[in-house]
Design a protein around this motif. Structure first.
Motif, mmCIF file in Angstrom:
data_model
loop_
_atom_site.group_PDB
_atom_site.id
_atom_site.type_symbol
_atom_site.label_atom_id
_atom_site.label_comp_id
_atom_site.label_asym_id
_atom_site.label_seq_id
_atom_site.Cartn_x
_atom_site.Cartn_y
_atom_site.Cartn_z
ATOM 1 N N TYR A 1 -2.965 3.700 -2.802
ATOM 2 C CA TYR A 1 -2.939 2.779 -3.929
ATOM 3 C C TYR A 1 -2.438 1.427 -3.443
ATOM 4 O O TYR A 1 -1.479 1.349 -2.660
ATOM 5 C CB TYR A 1 -2.031 3.299 -5.051
ATOM 6 C CG TYR A 1 -2.626 4.454 -5.811
ATOM 7 C CD1 TYR A 1 -2.433 5.770 -5.397
ATOM 8 C CD2 TYR A 1 -3.399 4.234 -6.952
ATOM 9 C CE1 TYR A 1 -2.982 6.830 -6.091
ATOM 10 C CE2 TYR A 1 -3.949 5.291 -7.654
ATOM 11 C CZ TYR A 1 -3.741 6.588 -7.218
ATOM 12 O OH TYR A 1 -4.298 7.636 -7.899
ATOM 13 N N TRP A 2 -3.079 0.365 -3.947
ATOM 14 C CA TRP A 2 -2.712 -1.000 -3.578
ATOM 15 C C TRP A 2 -2.151 -1.729 -4.791
ATOM 16 O O TRP A 2 -2.601 -1.524 -5.921
ATOM 17 C CB TRP A 2 -3.939 -1.762 -3.070
ATOM 18 C CG TRP A 2 -4.461 -1.278 -1.759
ATOM 19 C CD1 TRP A 2 -5.344 -0.265 -1.538
ATOM 20 C CD2 TRP A 2 -4.150 -1.816 -0.465
ATOM 21 N NE1 TRP A 2 -5.591 -0.129 -0.198
ATOM 22 C CE2 TRP A 2 -4.882 -1.078 0.485
ATOM 23 C CE3 TRP A 2 -3.325 -2.857 -0.017
ATOM 24 C CZ2 TRP A 2 -4.810 -1.333 1.853
ATOM 25 C CZ3 TRP A 2 -3.260 -3.112 1.336
ATOM 26 C CH2 TRP A 2 -3.992 -2.357 2.260
ATOM 27 N N GLY A 3 -1.221 -2.632 -4.514
ATOM 28 C CA GLY A 3 -0.753 -3.527 -5.551
ATOM 29 C C GLY A 3 -1.697 -4.710 -5.686
ATOM 30 O O GLY A 3 -2.670 -4.850 -4.948
ATOM 31 N N GLN A 4 -1.375 -5.575 -6.632
ATOM 32 C CA GLN A 4 -2.241 -6.715 -6.928
ATOM 33 C C GLN A 4 -1.986 -7.894 -5.993
ATOM 34 O O GLN A 4 -2.766 -8.835 -5.964
ATOM 35 C CB GLN A 4 -2.037 -7.166 -8.385
ATOM 36 C CG GLN A 4 -0.813 -8.037 -8.634
ATOM 37 C CD GLN A 4 0.497 -7.295 -8.545
ATOM 38 O OE1 GLN A 4 0.550 -6.059 -8.493
ATOM 39 N NE2 GLN A 4 1.605 -8.035 -8.531
ATOM 40 N N GLY A 5 -0.888 -7.832 -5.233
ATOM 41 C CA GLY A 5 -0.570 -8.896 -4.289
ATOM 42 C C GLY A 5 0.422 -9.906 -4.851
ATOM 43 O O GLY A 5 0.470 -10.139 -6.060
ATOM 44 N N LYS B 1 0.853 -1.195 0.000
ATOM 45 C CA LYS B 1 0.000 0.000 0.000
ATOM 46 C C LYS B 1 0.880 1.233 0.000
ATOM 47 O O LYS B 1 1.833 1.324 0.781
ATOM 48 C CB LYS B 1 -0.921 -0.018 1.226
ATOM 49 C CG LYS B 1 -1.806 1.204 1.385
ATOM 50 C CD LYS B 1 -2.721 1.012 2.574
ATOM 51 C CE LYS B 1 -3.523 2.259 2.905
ATOM 52 N NZ LYS B 1 -2.747 3.201 3.686
ATOM 53 N N VAL B 2 0.536 2.166 -0.852
ATOM 54 C CA VAL B 2 1.313 3.401 -0.975
ATOM 55 C C VAL B 2 0.381 4.591 -0.824
ATOM 56 O O VAL B 2 -0.637 4.677 -1.524
ATOM 57 C CB VAL B 2 2.019 3.461 -2.345
ATOM 58 C CG1 VAL B 2 2.816 4.753 -2.466
ATOM 59 C CG2 VAL B 2 2.921 2.259 -2.554
ATOM 60 N N ASP B 3 0.696 5.487 0.082
ATOM 61 C CA ASP B 3 -0.064 6.731 0.280
ATOM 62 C C ASP B 3 0.688 7.869 -0.397
ATOM 63 O O ASP B 3 1.834 8.142 -0.039
ATOM 64 C CB ASP B 3 -0.228 7.023 1.768
ATOM 65 C CG ASP B 3 -1.029 5.964 2.488
ATOM 66 O OD1 ASP B 3 -0.771 5.728 3.679
ATOM 67 O OD2 ASP B 3 -1.922 5.359 1.858
#
Length: 122
Positions: free
Chosen positions: A111-115, A96-98
């Motif tokens: 923003y989240w990555g797909q994992g 997670k990136v703010d």
């Protein structure tokens, strides 16, 4: 448009190590906090570790002493070094990136990555 992409997951035996990476790219003015979360089957997503833009870190109790979070601000990248892995660490790990996309943005956007899947065998 911002993209967040994780890498580095895989299958490892108990006691082994993995290093996860997460890179943010696209329209980015500044990045605030970055963090790693995980979600095991049938469980809620939980915080693993976080790091501020100044380098302050926090960890979940269940990874203290085993995992280390770090970041490279020049590359908009955050890492998670995972040592002494246990079968209970098996989960999908998300980054997670703010961040602010533009200088005039007042609010941070997450923003989240797909994992990336981490599987630890016993």
């Amino acid at each position: 448009q911002v993209h967040v992409v994780e890498s580095g997951g895989g299958l490892v035996q108990a006691g082994g190590s993995l290093r996860l990476s997460c890179a943010a790219s696209g329209v980015i003015f500044s990045i605030n906090a970055m963090g790693w979360y995980r979600q095991a089957p049938g469980k809620q997503r939980e915080l693993v570790a976080g790091i501020t833009s100044g380098g302050s870190t926090n960890y979940a109790d269940f990874v203290k002493g085993r995992f280390t979070i770090s970041r490279d601000n020049g590359k908009n990248t955050v890492y998670l070094q995972m040592n002494s892995l246990k079968p209970e660490d098996t989960a999908v790990y998300y980054c997670k990136v703010d961040l602010r996309e533009r200088w005039y943005d007042n609010d941070l956007r997450a923003y989240w990555g797909q994992g990336t899947q981490v599987t630890v065998s016993s």
